[in-house]
Design a protein around this motif. Structure first.
Motif, PDB file in Angstrom:
ATOM      1  N   ALA A   1       0.816  -1.214   0.000  1.00 53.69           N
ATOM      2  CA  ALA A   1       0.000   0.000   0.000  1.00 53.69           C
ATOM      3  C   ALA A   1       0.848   1.262   0.000  1.00 53.69           C
ATOM      4  N   HIS A   2       2.125   1.153   0.397  1.00 49.85           N
ATOM      5  CA  HIS A   2       2.957   2.349   0.525  1.00 49.85           C
ATOM      6  C   HIS A   2       4.019   2.473  -0.556  1.00 49.85           C
ATOM      7  N   ILE A   3       3.959   1.576  -1.568  1.00 49.48           N
ATOM      8  CA  ILE A   3       4.994   1.610  -2.619  1.00 49.48           C
ATOM      9  C   ILE A   3       5.001   2.959  -3.334  1.00 49.48           C
ATOM     10  N   ALA A   4       3.813   3.416  -3.714  1.00 46.72           N
ATOM     11  CA  ALA A   4       3.739   4.650  -4.502  1.00 46.72           C
ATOM     12  C   ALA A   4       4.323   5.824  -3.709  1.00 46.72           C
ATOM     13  N   THR A   5       3.961   5.897  -2.424  1.00 50.80           N
ATOM     14  CA  THR A   5       4.491   6.963  -1.573  1.00 50.80           C
ATOM     15  C   THR A   5       6.011   6.917  -1.532  1.00 50.80           C
ATOM     16  N   ALA A   6       6.547   5.712  -1.317  1.00 51.65           N
ATOM     17  CA  ALA A   6       8.006   5.552  -1.217  1.00 51.65           C
ATOM     18  C   ALA A   6       8.657   5.906  -2.557  1.00 51.65           C
ATOM     19  N   ARG A   7       8.093   5.407  -3.631  1.00 51.37           N
ATOM     20  CA  ARG A   7       8.620   5.666  -4.977  1.00 51.37           C
ATOM     21  C   ARG A   7       8.752   7.182  -5.191  1.00 51.37           C
ATOM     22  N   ALA A   8       7.666   7.899  -4.873  1.00 49.55           N
ATOM     23  CA  ALA A   8       7.662   9.351  -5.088  1.00 49.55           C
ATOM     24  C   ALA A   8       8.679  10.041  -4.187  1.00 49.55           C
ATOM     25  N   ALA A   9       8.776   9.573  -2.948  1.00 46.88           N
ATOM     26  CA  ALA A   9       9.687  10.231  -2.005  1.00 46.88           C
ATOM     27  C   ALA A   9      11.145   9.987  -2.374  1.00 46.88           C
ATOM     28  N   LEU A  10      11.436   8.815  -2.934  1.00 50.79           N
ATOM     29  CA  LEU A  10      12.829   8.463  -3.205  1.00 50.79           C
ATOM     30  C   LEU A  10      13.349   9.090  -4.495  1.00 50.79           C
ATOM     31  N   GLY A  11      12.446   9.398  -5.414  1.00 52.33           N
ATOM     32  CA  GLY A  11      12.843  10.071  -6.656  1.00 52.33           C
ATOM     33  C   GLY A  11      13.980   9.354  -7.351  1.00 52.33           C
ATOM     34  N   ASP A  12      15.023  10.140  -7.730  1.00 51.35           N
ATOM     35  CA  ASP A  12      16.133   9.527  -8.465  1.00 51.35           C
ATOM     36  C   ASP A  12      17.343   9.320  -7.553  1.00 51.35           C
ATOM     37  N   SER A  13      17.074   9.109  -6.247  1.00 53.16           N
ATOM     38  CA  SER A  13      18.176   8.974  -5.284  1.00 53.16           C
ATOM     39  C   SER A  13      18.966   7.678  -5.462  1.00 53.16           C
ATOM     40  N   GLY A  14      18.400   6.734  -6.204  1.00 52.88           N
ATOM     41  CA  GLY A  14      19.091   5.450  -6.362  1.00 52.88           C
ATOM     42  C   GLY A  14      18.706   4.439  -5.300  1.00 52.88           C
ATOM     43  N   VAL A  15      17.968   4.901  -4.281  1.00 49.43           N
ATOM     44  CA  VAL A  15      17.489   3.966  -3.256  1.00 49.43           C
ATOM     45  C   VAL A  15      16.307   3.201  -3.847  1.00 49.43           C
ATOM     46  N   LYS A  16      16.350   1.882  -3.699  1.00 48.67           N
ATOM     47  CA  LYS A  16      15.307   1.060  -4.314  1.00 48.67           C
ATOM     48  C   LYS A  16      14.079   0.953  -3.397  1.00 48.67           C
ATOM     49  N   VAL A  17      12.967   0.593  -4.024  1.00 51.18           N
ATOM     50  CA  VAL A  17      11.765   0.321  -3.231  1.00 51.18           C
ATOM     51  C   VAL A  17      11.569  -1.182  -3.185  1.00 51.18           C
TER      52      VAL A  17
END
Lengths: 286, 308
Positions: free
Chosen positions: B96-112
């Motif tokens: 349920a929180h993938i989209a939130t994490a994806r948006a927050a991480l942007g292009d930082s290189g940190v994976k979801v």
């Protein structure tokens, strides 16, 4: 057949357990008359680290107890000390005190504990206040324990010194990590065995024998220590520790030449040195 | 090796071919390796490596978008006061929180990373599990942490376990698959070794110890057995499989013991976040505290580090 000596190992008191120093070091404490030698654990930096960890986890629970309950426990320490009179007097004599001085030291220590036990549920009334404010509010100031207090007793009065500093610290809900320096810590070690059986929760008082010169700065630098009580420490070291303590703004008290038999050595204002004042506003009326 | 297509018989043969584990020896070995003295310089670089290998995790019923965003900023910049520390490897959340994490991480290189397949119990039909995975991948998960059906495994239905992993792997598409064995429920190290073999045969990119919801979670002996299984798999097939101990690793000291184990068992080829991860939440702050202690000589307090 003659018996083999059964001698007790003098250990550190950390988080409610009696442990040897992690470093494996010991130092010799000689009886004043030269009759025997006791080996005492010499605490290290890592022993202090462990003590602070235990003391930290004990602090919230200790502070959450009622003042009444903390008072009972302090009184219990006094009761057991009184019962073990002979042991304490013997340790004090071993340290080179005269008979009269040892008896007086023990009497004063027990009385002082009882005296502070009485303050447990009263100091908040004395140091707290209902402040007059302009507006429809109650404005209340109340003392809360500072948290974890490091005590460095360099070469202080062996029993009365530790009682005089630790009792006002823990009575308000602080926990203490105490470094006991000096050549004759035997009475302080006897005190650990009283603490362990007097319903004092593990971690509330930790006693580490060793070299104040070595251990004091570790305590002063430790970021998880909230206040520092420097007692009987030589001025250069005390100044260095005070400086180190500034890193996380510890509350520091320095007592260069403590006179524990003096009347001033027993005062509610010593409790007040290790509390923080919290002020809250509450709406008044409907 | 497994003959294709797999049958109940071929799975049994695979499981029987797995060598038994000497539990006492495994414990002795990790105890011996855990006693190593590690010098300050090495410790500092090990701790930085631990951060870079971390799957910073929040898997709680009370997770909110705010909590997830907070965790993401912590993962991208573990210590806000400095820029020289690596980012964590991934942020691990519920689907349920993938989209939130994806948006927050942007292009930082940190994976979801996302748990799926009806985590943590996995007690649901295969269709639901596969749908769960597909949705997680669609929502943007780079990595999927699935749970095996421990019930089926313990009942001896290895084929079911295997086929589920195959199906989930197929549903993953490009996403990496980590297979959680939940070793705390498997009972013996022999079972851990067998389950590892099945997971690797089923196409796991990583094998992972635990969900973190069952105690004991990750332990050193279990990790050793799984690393040995990976080594054997690599020797037989040439394929590298990653390892992720998760749950119960809370101190920097423990995390370094895992690195020693990794280095001694699989060697330097595995010493990167491509092949080794820590699943943890509270470990990061302890590592940060240890780094600062090593650098300043002052023991640290949690008061001065951000809570995640």
């Amino acid at each position: 057949m003659s018996r083999i000596d059964v001698r007790k190992t003098a250990k550190l008191y950390i988080n409610g357990a009696f442990v040897r120093s992690e470093s494996g070091r010991v130092y010799s404490v000689e009886h004043a008359d030269g009759s025997a030698v006791v080996r005492v654990s010499q605490g290290s930096r890592k022993d202090l680290r462990d003590a602070v960890r235990g003391s930290r986890s004990a602090q919230t629970g200790w502070a959450e107890r009622t003042g009444y309950n903390r008072g009972q426990i302090l009184y219990r320490i006094a009761e057991i000390m009184e019962e073990r009179r002979d042991t304490f007097v013997d340790r004090l004599l071993t340290g080179g005190m005269s008979d009269d001085a040892a008896e007086a030291e023990l009497d004063a220590s027990v009385d002082r504990l009882v005296w502070y036990a009485g303050w447990a549920d009263k100091f908040a009334q004395v140091f707290g206040n209902l402040n007059p404010v302009a507006g429809p509010f109650f404005n209340i100031s109340a003392p809360e324990p500072t948290g974890l207090v490091g005590v460095v007793l360099a070469d202080a009065s062996p029993l009365l010194g530790i009682v005089s500093r630790v009792a006002p610290i823990i009575v308000s809900g602080n926990t203490a990590v105490v470094v006991v320096g000096g050549p004759r810590p035997l009475a302080s070690i006897a005190l650990t065995e009283v603490l362990a059986t007097a319903d004092v929760p593990a971690g509330v008082v930790n006693i580490i024998t060793g070299d104040a010169q070595e251990l004091g700065p570790v305590l002063a630098n430790h970021m998880d220590v909230n206040a520092l009580d420097i007692v009987g420490v030589e001025p250069t070291l005390a100044a260095a520790m005070t400086r180190d303590a500034a890193e996380n703004v510890k509350r520091v008290t320095v007592e260069a030449e403590p006179q524990f038999m003096d009347e001033a050595a027993q005062s509610p204002y010593i409790i007040a040195k290790f509390v923080e004042t919290k002020t809250v506003w509450h709406p008044k009326g409907v | 090796m497994l003959t294709q297509p797999a049958t109940t018989q071929s799975l049994r043969t695979l499981v029987r071919s797995v060598p038994t584990v000497d539990e006492v020896a495994a414990k002795e070995r990790v105890a011996a390796l855990g006693k190593r003295s590690i010098k300050k310089e090495s410790k500092l670089s090990a701790l930085r490596m631990v951060i870079s290998m971390m799957d910073l995790t929040t898997l709680e019923g009370k997770d909110t978008p705010g909590k997830v965003r907070q965790l993401c900023s912590k993962g991208m910049r573990p210590d806000p006061t400095r820029q020289d520390l690596p980012t964590v490897a991934a942020i691990c959340v519920y689907p349920a929180h993938i989209a939130t994490a994806r948006a927050a991480l942007g292009d930082s290189g940190v994976k979801v990373a996302s748990v799926a397949t009806y985590f943590p119990s996995g007690q649901v039909s295969l269709e639901v599990k596969v749908d769960d995975v597909r949705e997680a991948v669609k929502a943007g998960a780079d990595e999927i942490d699935m749970v095996i059906d421990r019930g089926a495994f313990l009942a001896g239905d290895y084929l079911k376990v295997f086929e589920e992993i195959l199906a989930v792997r197929a549903a993953c598409g490009d996403a990496h698959l980590k297979v959680i064995l939940e070793t705390g429920e498997l009972g013996t190290l022999d079972n851990v070794r067998r389950a590892s073999a099945i997971a690797m045969a089923g196409g796991a990119h990583f094998i992972k110890t635990s969900t973190g919801k069952v105690s004991p979670a990750a332990t050193l002996p279990v990790t050793l057995v799984m690393l040995e299984a990976i080594r054997e798999h690599h020797a037989a097939t040439g394929e590298m499989i990653g390892m992720k101990p998760a749950g119960g690793i809370r101190t920097a000291k423990d995390s370094i013991k895992y690195l020693v184990l990794l280095s001694e068992t699989l060697g330097s080829a595995w010493m990167s976040n491509e092949w080794f991860r820590f699943g943890a939440s509270s470990l990061l702050n302890d590592v940060l505290m240890q780094i600062r202690w090593l650098e300043t000589g002052r023991y640290q307090s949690p008061d001065y580090f951000t809570k995640d």
